[in-house]
Write a protein that holds these residues in place. Sequence first.
Motif, PDB file in Angstrom:
ATOM      1  N   ILE A  13       0.834  -1.206   0.000  1.00  0.00           N
ATOM      2  CA  ILE A  13       0.000   0.000   0.000  1.00  0.00           C
ATOM      3  C   ILE A  13       0.869   1.258   0.000  1.00  0.00           C
ATOM      4  O   ILE A  13       0.585   2.221  -0.725  1.00  0.00           O
ATOM      5  CB  ILE A  13      -0.944  -0.012   1.215  1.00  0.00           C
ATOM      6  N   ASN A 217     -11.992  -9.284   7.946  1.00  0.00           N
ATOM      7  CA  ASN A 217     -11.897  -9.636   6.532  1.00  0.00           C
ATOM      8  C   ASN A 217     -12.894  -8.894   5.658  1.00  0.00           C
ATOM      9  O   ASN A 217     -12.856  -9.039   4.428  1.00  0.00           O
ATOM     10  CB  ASN A 217     -12.115 -11.147   6.361  1.00  0.00           C
ATOM     11  N   GLY A 220     -12.055  -3.994   4.412  1.00  0.00           N
ATOM     12  CA  GLY A 220     -11.427  -3.342   3.268  1.00  0.00           C
ATOM     13  C   GLY A 220     -12.389  -2.488   2.467  1.00  0.00           C
ATOM     14  O   GLY A 220     -12.172  -1.265   2.302  1.00  0.00           O
ATOM     15  N   ARG A 295      -9.199   2.242  -3.029  1.00  0.00           N
ATOM     16  CA  ARG A 295      -9.935   1.125  -3.624  1.00  0.00           C
ATOM     17  C   ARG A 295      -9.025   0.285  -4.515  1.00  0.00           C
ATOM     18  O   ARG A 295      -9.047  -0.944  -4.462  1.00  0.00           O
ATOM     19  CB  ARG A 295     -11.108   1.662  -4.437  1.00  0.00           C
ATOM     20  N   LEU A 298      -6.267  -1.620  -2.342  1.00  0.00           N
ATOM     21  CA  LEU A 298      -6.752  -2.761  -1.565  1.00  0.00           C
ATOM     22  C   LEU A 298      -7.304  -3.879  -2.443  1.00  0.00           C
ATOM     23  O   LEU A 298      -7.674  -4.939  -1.914  1.00  0.00           O
ATOM     24  CB  LEU A 298      -7.837  -2.318  -0.580  1.00  0.00           C
ATOM     25  N   ASN A 299      -7.353  -3.675  -3.759  1.00  0.00           N
ATOM     26  CA  ASN A 299      -7.843  -4.700  -4.666  1.00  0.00           C
ATOM     27  C   ASN A 299      -6.690  -5.587  -5.106  1.00  0.00           C
ATOM     28  O   ASN A 299      -5.798  -5.132  -5.825  1.00  0.00           O
ATOM     29  CB  ASN A 299      -8.506  -4.057  -5.887  1.00  0.00           C
TER      30      ASN A 299
END
Length: 303
Positions: A13, A217, A220, A295, A298-299
């Motif tokens: 990240i 989980n 995100g 977005r 985190l994908n």
Amino acid sequence: MRQTFARWYDSDIAFSFRSSPMALLAALVALVCVVGALFAGWIAPHNPFDLTTLELSDARLPPAWQAEGKASYLLGTDDQGRDILSALMYGARISLAVGVVSVLLSMMIGVSLGLLAGFRGGWVDGFLMRLCDVMLSFPPILVALLIAGVGRAMFPNAQESVAFGVLILSITLTGWVQYARTVRGSTLVERSKEYVQAARVTGVAPLRIMVRHVLPNVLGPVLVLATIHVATAIITEATLSFLGVGVPPTQPSLGTLIRVGNDYLFSGEWWITVFPGVMLILIALSVNLLGDWLRDALNPRLR
């Protein structure tokens, strides 16, 4: 502490953030706006709340670079003689506070209900999803008008506190639905995985499974949605204040400044409404761009 920072600096990240010029620019703009809002009491050249320092003779002065402007009022003044630059800093503080508080409340309610609906299923899921459908049919503006009418009728002498409560409640009551639906969809996927089945077999309580195993989980998408929702909440606050439902005129929020400046827009005093509008656009755009970057970061498919 140093090892934690080094670990974060080498993470995917952090690398994605460093390699994205758009994310860096958006973060810089958002940081400047947040710092200016939080430290307005020390940075702002004037205090728009201090009525003893206001001079009506300085009302509606143009920016300093124009002929009639003054150097002490860099962006000009409004109809009450308040410095526009100082009012922007204090107004951004109000807008950010309303936006962040309403998003936090929406996230708490939505995540809790979405987690319960997705994990339990059955009639609980059906009831909560129908409740979401009902709430989606009420836009924030109509909810705010309803709460404002009831609140001002019950507490006629508490205008400012009722105004802030109206803003936060109206945004919260219509904003939690997105979190509930997002978390519910992710929970439906997670509850059928092996680690949840193993926890059930070993006798772990359902509440502990939801909080300790499923919730981490599904956070995100919630973080991405919350980032974007902050910008939406700030725009909603400005809209409600512009309509006269939100912050009172004595509190220089961005929406209130735009509403006041709208009365003088076509008479030549453009700076009263243009600069608050630009400030609102910068905050909303920078937060939205950060949400888009988060977005993508985190994908796992885009790494």
